[in-house]
Write a protein that holds these residues in place. Structure first.
Motif, short mmCIF file in Angstrom:
data_model
loop_
_atom_site.label_atom_id
_atom_site.label_comp_id
_atom_site.label_asym_id
_atom_site.label_seq_id
_atom_site.Cartn_x
_atom_site.Cartn_y
_atom_site.Cartn_z
N ILE A 1 87.58 25.64 53.45
CA ILE A 1 87.49 24.65 52.45
C ILE A 1 88.53 24.85 51.43
O ILE A 1 88.80 26.10 51.13
CB ILE A 1 85.98 24.50 52.01
N SER A 2 88.95 23.79 50.72
CA SER A 2 90.17 24.01 49.55
C SER A 2 89.24 24.83 48.50
O SER A 2 88.04 24.62 48.12
CB SER A 2 90.55 22.50 49.25
N LYS A 3 90.25 25.54 47.63
CA LYS A 3 89.52 26.48 46.84
C LYS A 3 89.22 25.63 45.49
O LYS A 3 88.04 26.02 44.90
CB LYS A 3 90.70 27.38 46.25
N THR A 4 89.79 24.55 45.33
CA THR A 4 89.26 23.67 44.19
C THR A 4 89.06 22.42 44.66
O THR A 4 89.61 21.88 45.73
CB THR A 4 90.23 23.49 43.27
N GLY A 5 88.06 21.55 44.05
CA GLY A 5 87.87 20.18 44.33
C GLY A 5 87.12 19.68 45.38
O GLY A 5 86.67 18.57 45.62
N ALA A 6 86.51 20.86 46.37
CA ALA A 6 85.66 20.45 47.34
C ALA A 6 84.34 21.31 47.12
O ALA A 6 84.32 22.55 46.76
CB ALA A 6 86.45 20.77 48.66
N SER A 7 83.18 20.52 47.63
CA SER A 7 82.02 21.40 47.57
C SER A 7 80.95 21.04 48.73
O SER A 7 81.24 19.63 48.95
CB SER A 7 81.22 21.32 46.27
N ILE A 8 79.71 21.52 48.88
CA ILE A 8 78.82 20.91 49.57
C ILE A 8 77.36 20.72 49.02
O ILE A 8 77.17 21.58 48.00
CB ILE A 8 78.67 21.57 51.07
N ALA A 9 76.58 20.02 49.23
CA ALA A 9 75.34 19.67 48.68
C ALA A 9 74.46 18.86 49.59
O ALA A 9 74.86 18.19 50.53
CB ALA A 9 75.45 18.63 47.46
N LEU A 10 72.93 19.31 49.59
CA LEU A 10 72.07 18.66 50.18
C LEU A 10 72.24 17.06 50.04
O LEU A 10 72.16 16.73 48.84
CB LEU A 10 70.75 19.12 49.97
N THR B 1 65.09 18.42 53.19
CA THR B 1 66.38 18.86 53.22
C THR B 1 66.67 18.89 55.03
O THR B 1 67.90 19.08 55.18
CB THR B 1 66.12 20.48 52.89
N PHE B 2 65.91 18.62 55.74
CA PHE B 2 66.22 18.16 57.05
C PHE B 2 67.47 17.26 57.48
O PHE B 2 67.99 17.06 58.34
CB PHE B 2 65.10 18.44 58.04
N VAL B 3 67.52 16.41 56.31
CA VAL B 3 68.55 15.32 56.50
C VAL B 3 69.82 15.97 56.42
O VAL B 3 71.01 15.29 57.03
CB VAL B 3 68.26 14.27 55.34
N GLY B 4 69.97 17.24 55.88
CA GLY B 4 71.19 17.94 56.05
C GLY B 4 72.06 17.67 54.61
O GLY B 4 71.73 17.54 53.73
N TRP B 5 73.53 18.05 54.94
CA TRP B 5 74.42 18.17 53.61
C TRP B 5 75.30 17.01 53.93
O TRP B 5 75.65 16.53 54.78
CB TRP B 5 75.09 19.73 53.89
N LYS B 6 76.11 17.02 52.42
CA LYS B 6 77.27 16.01 52.53
C LYS B 6 78.46 16.85 51.93
O LYS B 6 78.22 18.09 51.34
CB LYS B 6 76.92 14.96 51.42
N THR B 7 79.65 16.70 52.10
CA THR B 7 80.82 17.00 51.60
C THR B 7 81.51 16.47 50.44
O THR B 7 81.34 15.17 50.52
CB THR B 7 82.05 17.43 52.68
N ILE B 8 81.52 16.98 49.47
CA ILE B 8 81.98 16.15 48.21
C ILE B 8 83.47 16.40 48.01
O ILE B 8 83.94 17.74 47.63
CB ILE B 8 81.16 16.55 46.89
N LEU B 9 84.24 15.63 48.10
CA LEU B 9 85.84 15.91 47.79
C LEU B 9 86.11 15.29 46.50
O LEU B 9 86.22 13.78 46.44
CB LEU B 9 86.60 15.26 48.93
N LYS B 10 86.20 15.91 45.65
CA LYS B 10 86.28 15.45 44.29
C LYS B 10 87.60 15.10 43.69
O LYS B 10 87.90 14.00 43.06
CB LYS B 10 85.42 16.43 43.21
N THR B 11 88.34 16.04 44.19
CA THR B 11 89.92 15.74 43.54
C THR B 11 90.92 15.50 44.47
O THR B 11 90.68 15.81 45.94
CB THR B 11 90.56 17.17 42.72
N PRO B 12 92.02 14.82 44.16
CA PRO B 12 92.98 14.55 45.24
C PRO B 12 93.77 15.67 46.06
O PRO B 12 93.73 16.81 45.21
CB PRO B 12 94.27 13.77 44.60
N GLU B 13 93.67 15.80 47.22
CA GLU B 13 94.16 16.90 47.83
C GLU B 13 93.12 17.83 48.51
O GLU B 13 93.32 18.91 49.16
CB GLU B 13 95.37 17.90 47.23
N ALA B 14 91.95 17.62 47.62
CA ALA B 14 90.79 18.73 48.12
C ALA B 14 90.49 18.16 49.58
O ALA B 14 90.78 17.00 50.24
CB ALA B 14 89.53 18.28 47.20
N TRP B 15 89.92 19.39 50.23
CA TRP B 15 90.08 19.32 52.00
C TRP B 15 89.00 20.05 52.37
O TRP B 15 88.54 21.04 51.84
CB TRP B 15 91.33 19.38 52.57
N VAL B 16 88.35 19.85 53.52
CA VAL B 16 87.57 20.65 54.28
C VAL B 16 88.14 20.60 55.76
O VAL B 16 88.47 19.70 56.37
CB VAL B 16 86.40 20.08 54.08
#
Ligand code: FUB
Length: 448
Positions: A334-343, A349-364
């Motif tokens: 995952i990119s060092k900045t701008g990307a994270s995950i959350a439930l 919680t069994f619905v799972g997680w989402k990826t949040i790409l907050k800033t341009p160029e953030a990646w997973v």
């Protein structure tokens, strides 16, 4: 690279059309203490089963609550079948059916019979006047069961976390824990001790030790176990040249949980020429570490037989089909900045997680996706973006070829958005999802 190549070799033959590997491997219930075994060419996992404590039963809300066991199997370590409940606290004559104390189990095959070993609180006091933990055995003709529990627990054993090794000469050994780690020989019937319990010497004196799991490789016996060196358990191991020890402390297999999940519990198995570590973490229960979930990651040995430390991953093992829902939140990188995950849903919680790409160029990056041989024309992404956003789908690496560009419409609701795949490449590739505009949340990605 070694990891990627061996994964490909191991799974190319086994891959089916509905793959979606990731950690944790059981996604509709809590599961803990996984013992993995290879039976009849498949991996069977025998975990214990955590549940939130039911109301009105006088149970502690802050403790383990474990009523029964399920068994799971897989041929590709990606698709897991739940064969249902195999042993319950309500169906074992010697178990206190109000105790919810069915802790870490094991299962082993001998002469076509499957012996399932499990600890639980006894319903009658032993000679010392205390009820305590006993270890019972349930026997089946198939790994999936049905398992018939013995009427009494194994005589002479007070403890938890049973583990059985059958050595090359046919001698079976039972290991368990209760403060110390213990070992005794088992009779051929696998139901009775054949020697006095021995405290395994030369192990750390300080800090809780439990969950022994012993396996043999190249004439060395590896005694692996969780140990509290500081605050929470980490997985350690000792090596000996005899199943009864002595064993010499050798190293750490997995460090403590970064979020202080108090327990971990391991088994190590070789399957299709690759070694795997099964363990647990509180993925679906970030606020309560007694509701855990089982995981698997690859494990490697040094040339001198030492175990290389396993860094836990979300991605886990196995190949994911491009045609299945790929969950980038189970990322490999995952990119060092701008990307994270959350439930997605912090209550369910069994619905799972989402990826949040907050800033341009953030990646997973999600590794080892099988695109097959037949051209996949479109990509679908379940995503949302308050201001509307653009996602680039790349393959192989962060600056690898862009194979599609997806426009996520403005709005707060989740949408399934489709785009054309411009450059299809067959075979197994890593997948990269990169944000190119404004913040986007992603649930899954799939190709058609
Ligand atoms: O799951 C209950 C107990 O927690 C197990 O028996 C221990 O090994 C620890 O994982």
């Amino acid at each position: 690279m070694k990891n990627f190549r061996s994964l490909m070799l191991s799974f190319v033959v086994l891959a089916t059309s509905s793959l979606s590997a990731q950690n944790p491997i059981v996604r509709n219930q809590f599961s803990a203490d996984p013992t993995a075994r290879v039976f009849n060419g498949k991996v069977y996992v025998f975990p214990s089963h955590d549940i939130p404590a039911p109301e009105g039963k006088g149970l502690r809300k802050d403790w383990f609550c474990m009523p029964d066991y399920h068994v799971f199997s897989s041929e590709n370590l990606t698709d897991w079948t739940d064969h249902g409940m195999i042993v319950s606290q309500n169906k074992v004559a010697w178990v206190d059916s109000t105790s919810y104390s069915m802790w870490a189990p094991d299962c082993i095959e001998r002469n076509g019979k499957y012996y399932f070993y499990f600890p639980a609180n006894k319903n009658i006091a032993g000679p010392n006047g205390r009820k305590g933990f006993g270890i019972g055995v349930a026997v089946a003709d198939k790994p999936e069961g049905p398992y018939i529990p013995q009427a009494q627990p194994i005589k002479g054993v007070n403890g938890i976390d049973p583990n059985v090794l059958i050595d090359k000469d046919g001698q079976a050994y039972l290991y368990w824990s209760m403060g110390n780690l213990f070992v005794a020989k088992l009779k051929d019937n696998m139901l009775e001790l054949d020697s006095e319990p021995l405290v395994i010497p030369n192990l750390p004196q300080k800090g809780l030790k439990e969950g022994p799991y012993v396996f043999e490789r190249n004439g060395l016996y590896y005694l692996t176990f969780p140990h509290v060196e500081n605050k929470v358990e980490r997985l350690e191991y000792a090596i000996g040249d005899n199943p009864m020890g002595p064993f010499k402390m050798t190293g750490v297999i997995m460090d403590e949980s970064p979020v202080n999940c108090w327990t971990n519990h391991q088994s190590i198995v070789r399957y299709s020429n690759q070694w795997y570590l099964f363990y647990h973490h509180n993925d679906y229960s970030p606020k309560f570490d007694k509701n855990r979930s089982i995981r698997v990651d690859s494990l490697f040995f040094d040339a001198d037989g030492k175990i290389q430390k396993v860094i836990p991953t979300f991605r886990g093992v196995g190949v994911t089909s491009a045609k299945e829902n790929i969950q980038p939140d189970r990322y490999s990188n995952i990119s060092k900045t701008g990307a994270s995950i959350a439930l997605i849903d912090t209550v369910n919680t069994f619905v799972g997680w989402k990826t949040i790409l907050k800033t341009p160029e953030a990646w997973v990056q999600y590794n080892t996706v099988d695109f097959g041989t037949k051209k996949l024309k479109t990509v679908q992404v379940k995503a949302r973006s308050v201001n509307g956003g653009i996602l680039q789908i790349r393959i192989d690496k962060v600056d690898g070829p862009v194979i599609a560009e997806v426009k996520v419409p403005k709005g707060v609701n989740w949408n399934t958005v489709e785009a054309k795949v411009s450059k299809f490449q067959s075979g197994i590739h890593h997948l990269v999802v990169m944000q190119k505009d404004s913040p986007v949340e992603i649930d899954w990605v799939k190709f058609q």
